[in-house]
Enzyme design. Sequence first.
Site, PDB file in Angstrom:
ATOM      1  N   GLY A   7     -19.466   6.316  34.600  1.00  0.00           N
ATOM      2  CA  GLY A   7     -18.140   6.152  35.214  1.00  0.00           C
ATOM      3  C   GLY A   7     -18.253   5.839  36.700  1.00  0.00           C
ATOM      4  N   ALA A   9     -18.070   3.126  38.366  1.00  0.00           N
ATOM      5  CA  ALA A   9     -17.353   1.982  38.936  1.00  0.00           C
ATOM      6  C   ALA A   9     -15.988   2.346  39.493  1.00  0.00           C
ATOM      7  CB  ALA A   9     -17.208   0.884  37.869  1.00  0.00           C
ATOM      8  N   GLY A  11     -12.959   5.690  40.710  1.00  0.00           N
ATOM      9  CA  GLY A  11     -12.490   7.063  40.863  1.00  0.00           C
ATOM     10  C   GLY A  11     -13.549   8.055  41.312  1.00  0.00           C
ATOM     11  N   LEU A  40     -19.378   3.460  26.128  1.00  0.00           N
ATOM     12  CA  LEU A  40     -19.725   4.784  25.607  1.00  0.00           C
ATOM     13  C   LEU A  40     -18.789   5.238  24.487  1.00  0.00           C
ATOM     14  CD1 LEU A  40     -20.510   6.539  29.035  1.00  0.00           C
ATOM     15  CD2 LEU A  40     -22.138   5.523  27.419  1.00  0.00           C
ATOM     16  N   SER A 112     -12.082  19.353  32.888  1.00  0.00           N
ATOM     17  CA  SER A 112     -10.721  19.202  33.440  1.00  0.00           C
ATOM     18  C   SER A 112     -10.075  20.574  33.461  1.00  0.00           C
ATOM     19  CB  SER A 112      -9.891  18.269  32.556  1.00  0.00           C
ATOM     20  OG  SER A 112      -8.510  18.443  32.816  1.00  0.00           O
ATOM     21  N   TYR A 150      -6.918  14.615  24.834  1.00  0.00           N
ATOM     22  CA  TYR A 150      -7.525  14.777  26.167  1.00  0.00           C
ATOM     23  C   TYR A 150      -7.958  16.226  26.391  1.00  0.00           C
ATOM     24  CZ  TYR A 150      -8.396  14.326  31.124  1.00  0.00           C
ATOM     25  OH  TYR A 150      -9.013  14.325  32.352  1.00  0.00           O
TER      26      TYR A 150
END
Length: 252
Positions: A7, A9, A11, A40, A112, A150
């Site tokens: 990840g 690329a 944020g 992924l 999270s 999520y």
Amino acid sequence: MTTVITGSASGIGAAVRRRMEGEDRILGVDLRDAEVTADLASPEGRAAAITDIREQAGPRIDRLVLCAGLGPHVDPPSRVAAVNYFGVVDLLDGLFDLLRAGTEAAVVVMCSNSAQMLPLDDDPFVQALLAHDEAEAARIIDASNPAHAYMGSKHAVGRAVRRRAGEWGRAGVRLNAVAPGPVETPLLAGGREDPRIGNAIRDLSVPLGRTGRPEEIATLVTFLLGSDASWIHGAVYYIDGGNDAEIRPDKF
Ligand code: NAI
């Protein structure tokens, strides 16, 4: 030092990369703009990513940061589960031997603060994830809702980290998770724009009065990777401006 960041690329992953650039040799893994271009979301994509990382990294990896993830607004929910859960555990387990060979090896996984906000301890979707049954997890979650996908995938990620703490600690590889609240990235913006969950995201109450910045999460990640964190292992660190404490004041 060789550091692998998924990840990378965008944020939080991009912010971690910026903090470490120059210090370490970095292998970013992402759908685009990365040393390892990989999807992924599928078992084949994850296997190809692991092969490519192994080819580029050589005999060892010293640090691994798993940030690649999708927000609850993404359809179908099974894709969220695939990236957020299997995109973490398959890379953890597929790179464990290289980490064991690393110098003071350390890993940080992006969980999270929503991971404990539903009663998920015995949830069938979470159980299917933990059993590594991707087809069953997809079957359950595609008939459910995006928030479940999520939060359930992040809940399972936290447990996957803690379940590995014994073996990984004895192997000399520190493994921790970070559990952010709302952080200003394209992922959060996507959630805000989704009519199903936008209001819930906008209404999140953060005692410190604002959302987080990717750099603030990257600061904690790089601390956990470094030698100042040499006795921190198997932990899940909340970093959310007090959001979780306000929602669940009597749990920790
Ligand atoms: P982002 O959308 O800015 O970055 C996510 C990165 O993951 C992107 O570069 C994207 O291309 C990559 N990615 C997505 N699907 C992929 C796939 N199939 N294969 C390879 N790479 C893929 O999101 P953000 O916010 O930086 O998220 C990073 C992590 O932090 C995620 O795991 C997310 O769940 C977690 N997180 C984010 C929060 C937030 O409010 N932004 C809050 C709590 C956790």
